[in-house]
Motif scaffolding. Structure first.
Motif, PDB file in Angstrom:
ATOM      1  N   LEU A  77      68.486  38.767 126.009  1.00 39.72           N
ATOM      2  CA  LEU A  77      67.612  38.982 124.845  1.00 39.72           C
ATOM      3  C   LEU A  77      66.670  40.166 125.000  1.00 39.72           C
ATOM      4  N   ILE A  78      65.817  40.137 126.021  1.00 42.62           N
ATOM      5  CA  ILE A  78      64.726  41.112 126.118  1.00 42.62           C
ATOM      6  C   ILE A  78      65.244  42.540 126.249  1.00 42.62           C
ATOM      7  N   LEU A  79      66.359  42.731 126.961  1.00 38.33           N
ATOM      8  CA  LEU A  79      66.889  44.092 127.114  1.00 38.33           C
ATOM      9  C   LEU A  79      67.314  44.701 125.783  1.00 38.33           C
ATOM     10  N   ARG A  80      67.491  43.887 124.763  1.00 40.56           N
ATOM     11  CA  ARG A  80      67.830  44.411 123.441  1.00 40.56           C
ATOM     12  C   ARG A  80      66.610  45.038 122.759  1.00 40.56           C
ATOM     13  N   ALA A  81      65.410  44.630 123.178  1.00 40.12           N
ATOM     14  CA  ALA A  81      64.175  45.110 122.534  1.00 40.12           C
ATOM     15  C   ALA A  81      63.728  46.411 123.190  1.00 40.12           C
ATOM     16  N   ASP A  82      64.514  47.478 122.982  1.00 36.79           N
ATOM     17  CA  ASP A  82      64.161  48.755 123.599  1.00 36.79           C
ATOM     18  C   ASP A  82      63.437  49.653 122.599  1.00 36.79           C
ATOM     19  N   ASN A  83      62.470  50.397 123.110  1.00 36.30           N
ATOM     20  CA  ASN A  83      61.713  51.350 122.305  1.00 36.30           C
ATOM     21  C   ASN A  83      62.293  52.732 122.581  1.00 36.30           C
ATOM     22  N   ARG A  84      63.313  53.108 121.774  1.00 37.40           N
ATOM     23  CA  ARG A  84      64.044  54.365 121.985  1.00 37.40           C
ATOM     24  C   ARG A  84      64.558  54.482 123.415  1.00 37.40           C
ATOM     25  N   GLY A  85      65.104  53.385 123.912  1.00 40.04           N
ATOM     26  CA  GLY A  85      65.696  53.381 125.242  1.00 40.04           C
ATOM     27  C   GLY A  85      64.754  52.988 126.357  1.00 40.04           C
ATOM     28  N   GLU A  86      63.451  52.878 126.067  1.00 37.66           N
ATOM     29  CA  GLU A  86      62.475  52.547 127.092  1.00 37.66           C
ATOM     30  C   GLU A  86      62.073  51.077 127.008  1.00 37.66           C
ATOM     31  N   MET A 243      64.242  49.641 132.367  1.00 40.68           N
ATOM     32  CA  MET A 243      65.409  49.876 131.519  1.00 40.68           C
ATOM     33  C   MET A 243      65.574  51.359 131.186  1.00 40.68           C
ATOM     34  N   GLY A 244      64.478  52.056 130.972  1.00 42.77           N
ATOM     35  CA  GLY A 244      64.557  53.467 130.614  1.00 42.77           C
ATOM     36  C   GLY A 244      65.124  54.336 131.720  1.00 42.77           C
ATOM     37  N   HIS A 245      64.989  53.869 132.969  1.00 45.13           N
ATOM     38  CA  HIS A 245      65.499  54.656 134.087  1.00 45.13           C
ATOM     39  C   HIS A 245      67.012  54.549 134.227  1.00 45.13           C
ATOM     40  N   PHE A 246      67.563  53.383 133.944  1.00 42.45           N
ATOM     41  CA  PHE A 246      68.972  53.128 134.258  1.00 42.45           C
ATOM     42  C   PHE A 246      69.833  52.764 133.052  1.00 42.45           C
ATOM     43  N   GLY A 247      69.223  52.218 132.000  1.00 40.82           N
ATOM     44  CA  GLY A 247      70.005  51.750 130.865  1.00 40.82           C
ATOM     45  C   GLY A 247      70.367  50.277 131.005  1.00 40.82           C
ATOM     46  N   LYS A 248      70.756  49.685 129.900  1.00 45.07           N
ATOM     47  CA  LYS A 248      71.037  48.245 129.882  1.00 45.07           C
ATOM     48  C   LYS A 248      72.267  47.885 130.703  1.00 45.07           C
ATOM     49  N   LYS A 249      73.349  48.650 130.517  1.00 44.66           N
ATOM     50  CA  LYS A 249      74.620  48.271 131.137  1.00 44.66           C
ATOM     51  C   LYS A 249      74.542  48.206 132.661  1.00 44.66           C
ATOM     52  N   PRO A 250      74.006  49.239 133.352  1.00 42.21           N
ATOM     53  CA  PRO A 250      73.917  49.144 134.815  1.00 42.21           C
ATOM     54  C   PRO A 250      73.067  47.971 135.289  1.00 42.21           C
ATOM     55  N   ILE A 251      71.957  47.691 134.586  1.00 40.02           N
ATOM     56  CA  ILE A 251      71.093  46.576 134.979  1.00 40.02           C
ATOM     57  C   ILE A 251      71.838  45.258 134.834  1.00 40.02           C
ATOM     58  N   ARG A 252      72.577  45.114 133.745  1.00 39.89           N
ATOM     59  CA  ARG A 252      73.346  43.884 133.523  1.00 39.89           C
ATOM     60  C   ARG A 252      74.482  43.750 134.532  1.00 39.89           C
ATOM     61  N   LEU A 253      75.169  44.854 134.803  1.00 37.63           N
ATOM     62  CA  LEU A 253      76.265  44.813 135.775  1.00 37.63           C
ATOM     63  C   LEU A 253      75.759  44.428 137.169  1.00 37.63           C
ATOM     64  N   ALA A 254      74.634  45.017 137.575  1.00 38.04           N
ATOM     65  CA  ALA A 254      74.082  44.725 138.897  1.00 38.04           C
ATOM     66  C   ALA A 254      73.705  43.250 139.019  1.00 38.04           C
ATOM     67  N   TRP A 255      73.124  42.696 137.954  1.00 38.35           N
ATOM     68  CA  TRP A 255      72.700  41.292 137.994  1.00 38.35           C
ATOM     69  C   TRP A 255      73.888  40.344 138.091  1.00 38.35           C
ATOM     70  N   THR A 256      74.821  40.496 137.169  1.00 37.52           N
ATOM     71  CA  THR A 256      75.942  39.556 137.125  1.00 37.52           C
ATOM     72  C   THR A 256      76.947  39.800 138.250  1.00 37.52           C
ATOM     73  N   GLY A 257      77.085  41.055 138.703  1.00 32.26           N
ATOM     74  CA  GLY A 257      78.093  41.368 139.698  1.00 32.26           C
ATOM     75  C   GLY A 257      77.683  41.097 141.134  1.00 32.26           C
ATOM     76  N   LEU A 258      76.384  41.200 141.445  1.00 27.42           N
ATOM     77  CA  LEU A 258      75.964  41.051 142.841  1.00 27.42           C
ATOM     78  C   LEU A 258      74.694  40.222 143.016  1.00 27.42           C
ATOM     79  N   VAL A 259      73.645  40.536 142.254  1.00 24.93           N
ATOM     80  CA  VAL A 259      72.344  39.940 142.529  1.00 24.93           C
ATOM     81  C   VAL A 259      72.351  38.428 142.296  1.00 24.93           C
ATOM     82  N   LEU A 260      72.777  37.986 141.126  1.00 24.13           N
ATOM     83  CA  LEU A 260      72.796  36.551 140.840  1.00 24.13           C
ATOM     84  C   LEU A 260      73.678  35.778 141.821  1.00 24.13           C
ATOM     85  N   PRO A 261      74.936  36.204 142.067  1.00 25.90           N
ATOM     86  CA  PRO A 261      75.747  35.462 143.043  1.00 25.90           C
ATOM     87  C   PRO A 261      75.114  35.406 144.432  1.00 25.90           C
ATOM     88  N   ALA A 262      74.534  36.541 144.884  1.00 29.05           N
ATOM     89  CA  ALA A 262      73.942  36.565 146.227  1.00 29.05           C
ATOM     90  C   ALA A 262      72.729  35.644 146.313  1.00 29.05           C
TER      91      ALA A 262
END
Length: 630
Positions: A77-86, A243-262
């Motif tokens: 949800l929250i990552l959708r609330a971006d202020n011009r990408g920030e 979010m402004g540094h990396f974008g939504k997709k990398p943050i989501r990929l990092a969470w679901t792909g490695l951080v949450l499982p670990a």
């Protein structure tokens, strides 16, 4: 953060590179939570029995809390609330205020709520480095109790080194963040799997029924338990802030792909360890490692906590820069250490204030367990504020129907309220500390904003209207200097004080006069094509408005070069900048409380020069002082 070029966003790399960077910067804080969370949940003050049923229940609460708070709330949800990408609390506040419409009371209330969230973030910026580094160095006590007297000195030394290196920037160190954190999460998962294999019954924690049953069985005691469980979620706010540094997709990929499982595997591994060895509760994280790997584990944990601390410190710099440009803090000196890397700015005054706060926290509390009571309240209030602001974005910005907006945010609002109430029970045990820090910073921000409003009102109350005044001047045969004069003003509709002084004392008028106003908008970026607006008023006078976002780096000479595109070429080598420097004189009476006026006067005297802030050439600036009573 902006680069040193006004409209240059940090250049985006490949998704893989950004995902690696996100691991290092975004997930350092939440990734080091396993160091102390389980130990605190089963500490004597919570009263949770150390048996299989309760261990499974606790691990289930942590796992489903991560799924709800992080995965559903922030990642979905929250990552959708971006202020011009920030993202971040300041960007969300600006977005919510804009979405709230023209209702003045609502906009002011949302601004105050956002400022409170920003103030509490600074409290978190003090506690996170302290508890993270201290909990890592405490691993030495697991190697040998003889190391106990050295824990505080080593922790203080690590923190001193961390803050001392900030002046050099993190452009080089930043490249190491991702790989080290990948190694860290890999280690979390491996040692967790090893313990789970020995006690597979812990996998029952994947069933949410055990989490619900555990919480229900606690009764009124649930608030005390949840106050410790929340330690597993601290750092979730960084997903949105960066979010402004990396974008939504990398943050989501990092969470679901490695951080949450670990994280899930490690918490289950700690639970499995405690199920067959209750004595490991002294430090269940480091007990996961075999004796021969304890020293490397302590070193890796220390590196990981330094990275987690770096993310919060860099966030404090970024927050300060945004607050300055939104008129919430006085101008401070900002150093740009890189144009591409994430940790690209350094603010000396913020750095040393944070260091003093962190060292006092380490020495005052003495251990990560004592500090756990202070950790959580600032984070959970910020999380609650984020959810509240998101409601206004969902309802008024995205224009969702009220029932849908309530459903989308209501569950998270209830959960955040539970977390805040739970952490508030720890106020006596240290929770007061970040609240006092937040209250002090909120007072500073509110005082600066209100003081600036009063100052501008007093300056403008006797100033004549601009247009009739310069219309009369244009018809006068007064001698004109063959140069361009730029008068920087807050209100472009009244005569600048500096122009009045120039006419009165020097009895001269320039051939070309620009009435210049700089506006910082509640969006992160303004591009060059929208940077300047030019309007000719009368012969020899122009009104120029320069627009910046709250993440742009203001550079007036560079912006003025763009005036040529609007039919106003400016020779910067034949230009003088006339500035009014106000000397604040506090007076008793209307306005603010006298102590707040004294505080505002102190901040005003010590704020960074306008010349430096806007990158004006020193040999072309004339400052005229004015004493103003507020």
């Amino acid at each position: 953060m902006s680069s040193t070029f006004e409209n240059d966003h940090p250049q985006r790399e490949s998704v893989a590179a950004l995902t690696l960077g996100a691991l290092g910067v975004v997930y350092g804080d939440i990734g080091t939570s396993p160091l102390y969370t389980m130990k605190e949940i089963f500490s004597p003050h919570t009263g949770v029995p150390l048996d299989a049923q309760h261990i499974i229940g606790v691990v289930s609460v942590i796992f489903w809390g991560l799924m709800t708070v992080v995965t559903l709330k922030y990642v979905t949800l929250i990552l959708r609330a971006d202020n011009r990408g920030e993202g971040g609390i300041m960007a969300l506040t600006a977005l919510a205020s804009k979405a709230a419409g023209s209702t003045h009371g609502r906009r002011v209330a949302l601004l105050l709520i956002g400022v409170l969230g920003a103030a509490l973030f600074y409290g978190d910026s003090v506690i996170t480095p302290a508890i993270s580094v201290l909990s890592a160095v405490e691993g030495l006590e697991v190697i040998s109790p003889q190391f106990k007297p050295y824990v505080l000195p080593i922790s203080a030394s690590v923190l001193l080194a961390l803050f001392a290196m900030q002046r050099y920037g993190t452009s080089v160190v930043g490249k190491l963040f991702g790989p080290i954190i990948v190694l860290w999460f890999g280690a979390l998962a491996i040692v967790g799997i090893h313990q789970i294999a020995q006690e597979p019954a812990i996998l029952l924690a994947l069933n949410p029924v055990h989490a619900i049953a555990f919480l229900w069985a606690q009764g009124a005691h649930v608030f005390i338990v949840v106050g410790s469980v929340v330690l597993a979620f601290t750092g979730a706010e960084a997903l949105y802030a960066d979010m402004g540094h990396f974008g939504k997709k990398p943050i989501r990929l990092a969470w679901t792909g490695l951080v949450l499982p670990a994280l899930a595997l490690n918490y289950m591994g700690q639970g499995a360890l405690l199920m067959h060895d209750a004595s490991a509760i002294d430090n269940p994280f480091f007990q996961l490692f075999p004796d021969q790997l304890l020293v490397p584990a302590v070193i890796l944990a220390t590196l990981a906590t330094v990275i987690a601390s770096q993310a919060v410190i860099s966030g404090a710099y970024s927050m300060t820069k945004q607050a300055m440009q939104l008129g919430l803090l006085p101008r401070m000196r900002v150093h740009f250490t890189s144009v591409k890397e994430i940790g690209q700015i350094y603010i000396p005054s913020v750095n040393w204030i944070l260091l003093a706060g962190v060292l006092l926290t380490v020495l005052g509390f003495g251990s990560s367990s004592a500090m756990a009571g202070a950790y959580g309240i600032a984070v959970t209030v910020t999380m609650l504020i984020t959810t509240l602001l998101t409601f206004f974005v969902v309802r008024h910005g995205w224009r969702y129907p009220l029932p849908l907006a309530l459903v989308a945010t209501g569950v998270f609002l209830a959960l955040d309220t539970l977390l805040v109430i739970s952490c508030s029970l720890k106020i006596i045990d240290g929770g007061w500390f970040p609240l006092i820090l937040g209250a002090l910073i909120f007072t500073v921000m509110a005082t600066w904003r209100r003081g600036r409003e009063l100052l501008i009102t007093h300056i403008q109350q006797d100033d004549p209207e601009l247009l009739p005044f310069i219309t009369a001047l244009s018809a006068d045969n007064m001698h004109r200097a063959a140069r361009t004069a730029i008068y920087a003003v807050a209100n472009p509709d009244t005569v600048p004080q500096a122009l009045m002084h120039n006419l009165k004392h020097n009895q001269v008028l320039h051939e070309r006069n620009l009435i210049l106003t700089v506006i910082f908008h509640d969006v992160p970026w303004i591009e060059d094509k929208e940077r300047v607006q030019v309007e000719e008023l009368v012969p020899g006078f122009w009104k120029v408005k320069v627009n910046y976002g709250f993440k742009n780096e203001p550079d007036l000479p560079k912006a003025l070069e763009l005036c040529e595109q609007h039919g106003l070429p400016i020779n910067l080598f034949e230009t003088s900048y006339f500035l009014s420097r106000e000397i604040v004189v506090p007076t008793r009476g209307t306005g603010m409380a006298h102590w707040r006026e004294l505080l505002f006067a102190l901040m005003s005297r010590n704020s960074r020069s306008v010349v430096d802030f806007f990158h004006l050439p020193n040999n072309c600036v004339i400052e005229l002082g004015t004493r103003v009573q507020i």
